[in-house]
Design an enzyme around this catalytic site. Sequence first.
Site, PDB file in Angstrom:
ATOM      1  N   LYS A   1       0.876  -1.159   0.032  1.00  0.00           N
ATOM      2  CA  LYS A   1      -0.084   0.291  -0.024  1.00  0.00           C
ATOM      3  C   LYS A   1       0.860   1.251   0.081  1.00  0.00           C
ATOM      4  CE  LYS A   1      -3.870   2.091   2.523  1.00  0.00           C
ATOM      5  NZ  LYS A   1      -4.735   1.915   3.667  1.00  0.00           N
TER       6      LYS A   1
ATOM      7  N   SER B   1      -9.853   2.051   2.872  1.00  0.00           N
ATOM      8  CA  SER B   1      -8.825   2.927   2.049  1.00  0.00           C
ATOM      9  C   SER B   1      -8.037   1.859   1.168  1.00  0.00           C
ATOM     10  CB  SER B   1      -8.151   4.042   3.033  1.00  0.00           C
ATOM     11  OG  SER B   1      -7.238   3.067   3.741  1.00  0.00           O
TER      12      SER B   1
ATOM     13  N   SER C   1     -10.257  -0.475   6.844  1.00  0.00           N
ATOM     14  CA  SER C   1      -9.545  -0.214   5.833  1.00  0.00           C
ATOM     15  C   SER C   1      -8.813  -1.479   5.226  1.00  0.00           C
ATOM     16  CB  SER C   1      -8.587   1.051   5.561  1.00  0.00           C
ATOM     17  OG  SER C   1      -9.493   2.105   5.315  1.00  0.00           O
TER      18      SER C   1
HETATM   19  N1  GLN Z   1     -13.207   4.332   6.410  1.00  0.00           N
HETATM   20  C1  GLN Z   1     -12.749   4.731   7.417  1.00  0.00           C
HETATM   21  C2  GLN Z   1     -12.297   6.353   7.466  1.00  0.00           C
HETATM   22  O1  GLN Z   1     -12.616   6.811   6.366  1.00  0.00           O
HETATM   23  C3  GLN Z   1     -11.413   3.934   7.863  1.00  0.00           C
HETATM   24  C4  GLN Z   1     -10.541   4.371   7.192  1.00  0.00           C
HETATM   25  C5  GLN Z   1      -9.104   3.368   7.441  1.00  0.00           C
HETATM   26  O2  GLN Z   1      -9.253   2.330   7.993  1.00  0.00           O
HETATM   27  N2  GLN Z   1      -8.005   4.036   7.019  1.00  0.00           N
HETATM   28  O3  GLN Z   1     -11.626   6.872   8.234  1.00  0.00           O
END
Ligand code: GLN
Length: 487
Positions: A79, A154, A178
Amino acid sequence: MSNVHTKTLAQLAAGLRAKEFSSAELTRLFLDRIEASQPVLNAFISVTREQALAAAEAADRELAASRGGTLTGVPIAHKDIFCTAGVRTTCGSRMLDNFVSPYDATLVAKLKAAGVVMLGKANMDEFAMGSSNETSYYGPVRNPWNTDLVPGGSSGGSAAAVAARLAPAATATDTGGSIRQPAALCGVTGLKPTYGRVSRYGMIAFASSLDQGGIITTTAQDAALILREMAGFDANDSTSVDTPVPDYAASLNAPLAGLKIGLLKEFFDKGLDPENERRIREALATYEKLGATLREVSLPNLPLSVPAYYVVAPAECSSNLARFDGVRFGHRCKEPRDLLDLYKRSRGEGFGAEVKRRIMTGTYVLSAGYYDAYYLKAQKVRQLITTDFTRAFGEVDVLMGPTTPTTAFAIGAKTSDPITMYLNDIYTIGANLAGLPAMSIPCGFVQGLPVGLQLVGPHFSEAKLLNVAHLYQRETEWHTRVPERYA
Ligand code: GLN
């Protein structure tokens, strides 16, 4: 080399040792698949062909001399939130479009030391803020099962890459879901370890008390192999925990007889799509066949997890992202008039809308007069949720429920309404607030789209979770399905 791309990472590692193919051949195969898929899926921000082939050749020399470890020569993706020396790390943001880190994140360094070959840097929501991979400066990633749909976020690039077999595994991070949420929407296996299990050093910070690095693979067995190499204490991360790293693969086949599974009452709510629920219930029935017992458990404070998270996470992000000031890192505006203008325009130009929204929310909840009303209150709710989990683990070994309320949704469907978007995380955030390990594994399809089953365990129960996931995968074949176009 036919169908080699559909092999699991464990099979690829074995094939390398048996000289069925070389690391260079394997690496080239996946690089070609990545490049062919890029115009449609957009799963990568950077593809590092030359470095990958050089690393693969080095791995082949190790293998030829019968040296190296279990993972020597296996290619994976990282990532783009993990710093990689000499290769740009953008975190999905214009702010870091040209940023080249002088060092490797600990997780990257550990995998490199294990002989793993990096194929490239996977696309992601900007600074990991999002649930659909639509906030990336580099454009959305598309879901390989249906390219009109989001892959989740994400870590959408990581999940789409593994689902389309562009890489046998991809690293990912999970602050509020995410790893698990995109794994569910793309039909792959995602593991978010216990907070502190994997070093955060060199992983660009979003919300430091929630962020945790992990892995997306096709199988639990593969996740076990990679976690073993990634995990462990790191003096560079004061929140990493100094506890031994078990051989996760050794306990994968431990029988499940007597396993007590708790069904999270709050997760089987009216927000859960009935067809998705049906797939989850079928998976639970499979567990009963394997000797587990089911009982409903209630975590009464869990419905408060989304509001608590969307105070705590923005608060921490507003502090963490203060470092991007146009002076030290990343984007700098042209011809600033003075220092204030430099700050304002560099940040104004460098950050996208969602990141700005979070910074503003976070700054607000931390400001004098609002701190007690919002931030402190959210921290108290966080403690209540943690206590709920502790109580539940006094009764059961593992909690299960859906990972997401629905299957993947259309690109653009939720971008105009942040609250609707935030509600996608309703089932995943609790584990982050409590620092617990959790997984998502494929458990069926609804109208051709994958559904994920979520497993949550007590702190440092990764070996158990992987065992529980692996035995389900021995019984079922959902995790072996590949989107037609990428089969
Ligand atoms: N969807 C969540 C957010 O927007 C989690 C994102 C994540 O786990 N990095 O913060």
